[in-house]
Design a protein around this motif. Structure first.
Motif, PDB file in Angstrom:
ATOM      1  N   TRP A   1       0.860  -1.180   0.000  1.00 39.44           N
ATOM      2  CA  TRP A   1       0.000   0.000   0.000  1.00 39.44           C
ATOM      3  C   TRP A   1       0.901   1.236   0.000  1.00 39.44           C
ATOM      4  CZ3 TRP A   1      -5.244   0.331  -0.424  1.00 39.44           C
ATOM      5  CH2 TRP A   1      -6.000  -0.826  -0.196  1.00 39.44           C
ATOM      6  N   TYR A   2       0.513   2.183  -0.832  1.00 36.69           N
ATOM      7  CA  TYR A   2       1.161   3.490  -0.881  1.00 36.69           C
ATOM      8  C   TYR A   2       0.087   4.550  -0.664  1.00 36.69           C
ATOM      9  CZ  TYR A   2       5.452   1.531  -2.922  1.00 36.69           C
ATOM     10  OH  TYR A   2       6.607   0.835  -3.130  1.00 36.69           O
ATOM     11  N   ARG A   3       0.518   5.760  -0.380  1.00 34.28           N
ATOM     12  CA  ARG A   3      -0.415   6.875  -0.304  1.00 34.28           C
ATOM     13  C   ARG A   3       0.245   8.124  -0.868  1.00 34.28           C
ATOM     14  NH1 ARG A   3      -0.750   7.779   6.294  1.00 34.28           N
ATOM     15  NH2 ARG A   3       1.362   8.649   6.582  1.00 34.28           N
ATOM     16  N   GLN A   4      -0.613   9.027  -1.312  1.00 32.77           N
ATOM     17  CA  GLN A   4      -0.116  10.289  -1.840  1.00 32.77           C
ATOM     18  C   GLN A   4      -1.065  11.404  -1.437  1.00 32.77           C
ATOM     19  OE1 GLN A   4       0.578  10.431  -6.090  1.00 32.77           O
ATOM     20  NE2 GLN A   4       2.023  12.123  -5.837  1.00 32.77           N
ATOM     21  N   ALA A   5      -0.525  12.357  -0.700  1.00 33.48           N
ATOM     22  CA  ALA A   5      -1.294  13.518  -0.282  1.00 33.48           C
ATOM     23  C   ALA A   5      -1.101  14.635  -1.312  1.00 33.48           C
ATOM     24  CB  ALA A   5      -0.830  13.978   1.098  1.00 33.48           C
ATOM     25  N   PRO A   6      -2.026  15.554  -1.389  1.00 30.19           N
ATOM     26  CA  PRO A   6      -1.907  16.655  -2.352  1.00 30.19           C
ATOM     27  C   PRO A   6      -0.606  17.417  -2.167  1.00 30.19           C
ATOM     28  CG  PRO A   6      -4.097  16.606  -1.399  1.00 30.19           C
ATOM     29  CD  PRO A   6      -3.290  15.605  -0.637  1.00 30.19           C
ATOM     30  N   GLY A   7       0.115  17.596  -3.275  1.00 30.94           N
ATOM     31  CA  GLY A   7       1.356  18.351  -3.232  1.00 30.94           C
ATOM     32  C   GLY A   7       2.540  17.599  -2.673  1.00 30.94           C
ATOM     33  N   LYS A   8       2.351  16.319  -2.365  1.00 30.60           N
ATOM     34  CA  LYS A   8       3.439  15.525  -1.793  1.00 30.60           C
ATOM     35  C   LYS A   8       3.746  14.327  -2.670  1.00 30.60           C
ATOM     36  CE  LYS A   8       2.662  16.776   3.035  1.00 30.60           C
ATOM     37  NZ  LYS A   8       2.499  16.241   4.428  1.00 30.60           N
ATOM     38  N   GLN A   9       4.931  13.775  -2.469  1.00 33.86           N
ATOM     39  CA  GLN A   9       5.301  12.575  -3.210  1.00 33.86           C
ATOM     40  C   GLN A   9       4.582  11.347  -2.664  1.00 33.86           C
ATOM     41  OE1 GLN A   9       9.601  12.285  -3.163  1.00 33.86           O
ATOM     42  NE2 GLN A   9       9.756  13.454  -5.058  1.00 33.86           N
ATOM     43  N   ARG A  10       4.402  10.377  -3.524  1.00 35.38           N
ATOM     44  CA  ARG A  10       3.809   9.117  -3.090  1.00 35.38           C
ATOM     45  C   ARG A  10       4.751   8.453  -2.095  1.00 35.38           C
ATOM     46  NH1 ARG A  10       1.582   5.268  -7.712  1.00 35.38           N
ATOM     47  NH2 ARG A  10       0.223   7.085  -7.889  1.00 35.38           N
ATOM     48  N   GLU A  11       4.201   7.932  -1.022  1.00 31.29           N
ATOM     49  CA  GLU A  11       5.019   7.272  -0.014  1.00 31.29           C
ATOM     50  C   GLU A  11       4.495   5.867   0.277  1.00 31.29           C
ATOM     51  OE1 GLU A  11       5.017   8.802   3.979  1.00 31.29           O
ATOM     52  OE2 GLU A  11       2.886   9.335   3.931  1.00 31.29           O
ATOM     53  N   TRP A  12       5.414   4.992   0.546  1.00 37.79           N
ATOM     54  CA  TRP A  12       5.087   3.611   0.920  1.00 37.79           C
ATOM     55  C   TRP A  12       4.487   3.605   2.325  1.00 37.79           C
ATOM     56  CZ3 TRP A  12       7.903   0.982   4.843  1.00 37.79           C
ATOM     57  CH2 TRP A  12       7.517  -0.346   5.032  1.00 37.79           C
ATOM     58  N   VAL A  13       3.458   2.786   2.498  1.00 44.11           N
ATOM     59  CA  VAL A  13       2.767   2.697   3.782  1.00 44.11           C
ATOM     60  C   VAL A  13       2.996   1.352   4.460  1.00 44.11           C
ATOM     61  CG1 VAL A  13       0.512   2.718   4.914  1.00 44.11           C
ATOM     62  CG2 VAL A  13       0.983   4.320   3.053  1.00 44.11           C
ATOM     63  N   ALA A  14       2.762   0.268   3.707  1.00 42.66           N
ATOM     64  CA  ALA A  14       2.856  -1.051   4.317  1.00 42.66           C
ATOM     65  C   ALA A  14       3.008  -2.103   3.228  1.00 42.66           C
ATOM     66  CB  ALA A  14       1.616  -1.352   5.158  1.00 42.66           C
ATOM     67  N   SER A  15       3.577  -3.252   3.627  1.00 38.46           N
ATOM     68  CA  SER A  15       3.767  -4.367   2.702  1.00 38.46           C
ATOM     69  C   SER A  15       3.428  -5.670   3.403  1.00 38.46           C
ATOM     70  CB  SER A  15       5.216  -4.449   2.231  1.00 38.46           C
ATOM     71  OG  SER A  15       5.619  -3.299   1.541  1.00 38.46           O
ATOM     72  N   ILE A  16       3.018  -6.644   2.616  1.00 43.73           N
ATOM     73  CA  ILE A  16       2.836  -7.999   3.124  1.00 43.73           C
ATOM     74  C   ILE A  16       3.328  -8.958   2.054  1.00 43.73           C
ATOM     75  CG2 ILE A  16       0.417  -8.086   2.350  1.00 43.73           C
ATOM     76  CD1 ILE A  16      -0.092  -9.892   4.864  1.00 43.73           C
TER      77      ILE A  16
END
Length: 111
Positions: free
Chosen positions: A36-51
């Motif tokens: 899972w990744y996430r991306q907030a407005p104006g920010k780079q996509r960041e890794w959240v979690a892996s399985i």
């Protein structure tokens, strides 16, 4: 070609919980790591979690202890349980495996 589809995004008050789902098709799901990744407005996509395919999990420090990633190989589904949500968790959340990405689902956390 594999298909990945996220769902479960919503607007939630700070401190609340949400569970995101990731439905996968047209690929051998059980052998693939899910992230899972996430991306907030104006920010780079960041890794959240892996399985991993074996169920080994890993988390970004920012969500460790609050988020839980899981998978159901029989259903070809992955999940992201999010507790104690904060405003900084507001972002589009994306599920990915192999080179395939979903369209994302929006999570908005308000005070």
């Amino acid at each position: 070609q594999a298909q990945v589809m996220e769902s479960g995004g919503d607007s939630v008050q700070a401190g609340g919980s949400l569970t995101l789902s990731c439905a996968v098709s047209k690929i051998i799901f059980s052998t693939k790591e899910v992230r899972w990744y996430r991306q907030a407005p104006g920010k780079q996509r960041e890794w959240v979690a892996s399985i991993t395919s074996g169920g080994v999990t890993d988390y970004a420090d920012s969500v460790k202890g609050r988020f839980t990633i899981s998978r159901d190989n029989a259903k070809m589904m992955a999940y992201l349980q999010m507790n104690s949500l904060k405003s900084e968790d507001t972002a589009g959340y994306y599920c990915t495996l192999a080179r395939f990405w979903g369209q994302g689902t929006q999570v908005t956390v308000y005070s």
